[in-house]
Design a protein around this motif. Structure first.
Motif: not given
Length: 416
Positions: A59-60, A64-65
């Motif tokens: 998810r993180k 962050a792309g």
């Protein structure tokens, strides 16, 4: 630990699966005179809590792309399955490295969870070789390694177990004691961090298999230790070195709060939970329940006890071995080497020594050791452990040459 971040992770997780149940277990509660609550992580979509940390990491990373990068993990167990499930959920591509020796059932299950979004690569006979190959692949492809436990986002994801526990306890109540199984330490670091200030430090017990005490030995030494060898039977918790971040989070606890459970005692719990409650647990998943029997009764009586059941990915091909270990630990099965006279009626005389509850489970002629005697390997099952004391007395009274090899690890591994 920032509770708000954990709650955000928990809320996001609901898109993937509902909270796992916190169940009051009547059978265990009656046995220990306490309210025994089981946090059933074995009922997650991948039958373990590992999906939580993997989800939070992805998810993180995606926020962050990093969607155009290849995600990589090295695992032959629950981490691989959680990784694969999350890859499919986010529709990102991942590579799972597994040792060549991984059972086909685990390979097939991981592939089923990930579908077209994962590739499984088999490399090396041992995990270290597999992990080295995964790290090389990350370096060569500019990929993203998704670690199993030693990472802040993984720890934060595992902390959602604690957030759910507090939400699921009866109104106005909280845990008096929380029992946590420990492998790499991600679950324990997350849960203790979230519950800090709600459950006192004395209200935690950590449990490791006796053959892989990485947290206990590290706490005793005052720094992270790498164990020279581990017993891999409890594969979900057989870790030679606890994670550095996780040790830092757990270093405030005392070595005495870590309870070591013999591998065969874990088997007793697995068989009992299967037969009595119909609950299928992997060895690591049975650790916290097995620990109840190792704690002082006064620590449990009348209190709210939460035992985190970490996983239920059990290969039923292992069941005969688990049953064998459980019976030996419970004292209802033993193996003997007998020196039996080579004469007519000798076997009948021996059989007459057996009691009404004794049953022969194995009988094998090993070799002729002397002209008038032969060696016999015999396995005997009985209903009550005390039956063996009486049987041994009859052996001795009859002048029978024998040796109990049940606890002889070398002989047991070679012969049994």
């Amino acid at each position: 630990m920032n509770r708000s971040d954990v709650l955000d992770a928990e809320a996001a997780m609901r898109a993937l699966f509902p909270p796992t149940p916190l169940q009051l277990n009547d059978y265990l509660s009656a046995r220990y005179g306490a309210s025994i609550w089981l946090k059933r992580e074995d009922l997650s979509p991948v039958r373990s809590y590992k999906i939580r940390g993997a989800f939070n990491f992805f998810r993180k990373a995606i926020a962050a792309g990093q969607t155009d990068r290849i995600f990589v993990c090295a695992s032959a167990g629950n981490h691989a399955q959680g990784f694969a499930f999350v890859c499919r959920h986010f529709q990102v591509h991942g590579v799972v490295f597994m040792p060549v020796t991984t059972p086909q059932q685990k390979i097939d299950k991981t592939q089923a969870f990930g579908g077209p979004f994962i590739t499984i690569r088999l490399h090396g006979d041992f995990f270290d070789q597999c992990y080295d190959a995964a790290r090389r692949h990350v370096a060569e492809t500019d990929g993203v390694m998704v670690p199993p436990f030693d990472n802040p986002d993984i720890i934060e994801g595992q902390a959602t177990v604690a957030a759910e526990i507090l939400d699921q306890m009866p109104e106005g109540e909280k845990p008096d004691l929380v029992i946590l199984p420990v492998g790499g330490g991600g679950l324990s670091a997350g849960v203790t961090g979230y519950l800090e200030g709600t459950v006192p430090e004395s209200g935690f017990r950590f449990t490791e298999p006796a053959g892989a005490p990485s947290l206990k030995r590290s706490l005793e030494a005052g720094h992270v230790l790498t164990l020279p060898k581990v017993d891999n039977f409890v594969d979900g918790a057989a870790v030679a070195r606890i994670g550095d971040l996780n040790y830092a989070a757990l270093s405030r606890f005392k070595p005495e709060q870590v309870v070591l459970i013999p591998e065969n005692a874990i088997c007793v719990t697995m068989i009992e939970m299967l037969n009595v409650e119909g609950v299928v647990l992997e060895p690591a998943g049975a650790l916290s329940i097995a620990t109840l029997n190792a704690l002082p009764p006064e620590l449990l009586a009348g209190r709210n006890i939460v035992a985190v059941v970490s996983g239920g990915n059990f290969d039923f091909e292992r069941l005969p071995d688990v049953k064998e270990r459980a019976m030996r630990y419970s004292g209802v099965k033993k193996y003997f080497i007998l020196r039996l006279a080579q004469r007519p009626g000798a076997l009948r005389d021996f059989l007459n020594l057996l009691g009404p509850e004794d049953d022969i489970a194995r009988f094998e002629y090993l070799k002729k050791t002397a002209r008038n005697f032969g060696s016999i390997l015999i396995g005997i099952e009985t209903r009550r452990p005390e039956n063996f004391a009486a049987l041994v007395e009859r052996f001795e009274a009859a002048g029978l040459g024998f040796e109990d090899i049940t606890e002889n690890e070398i002989l047991s591994n070679l012969i049994i």
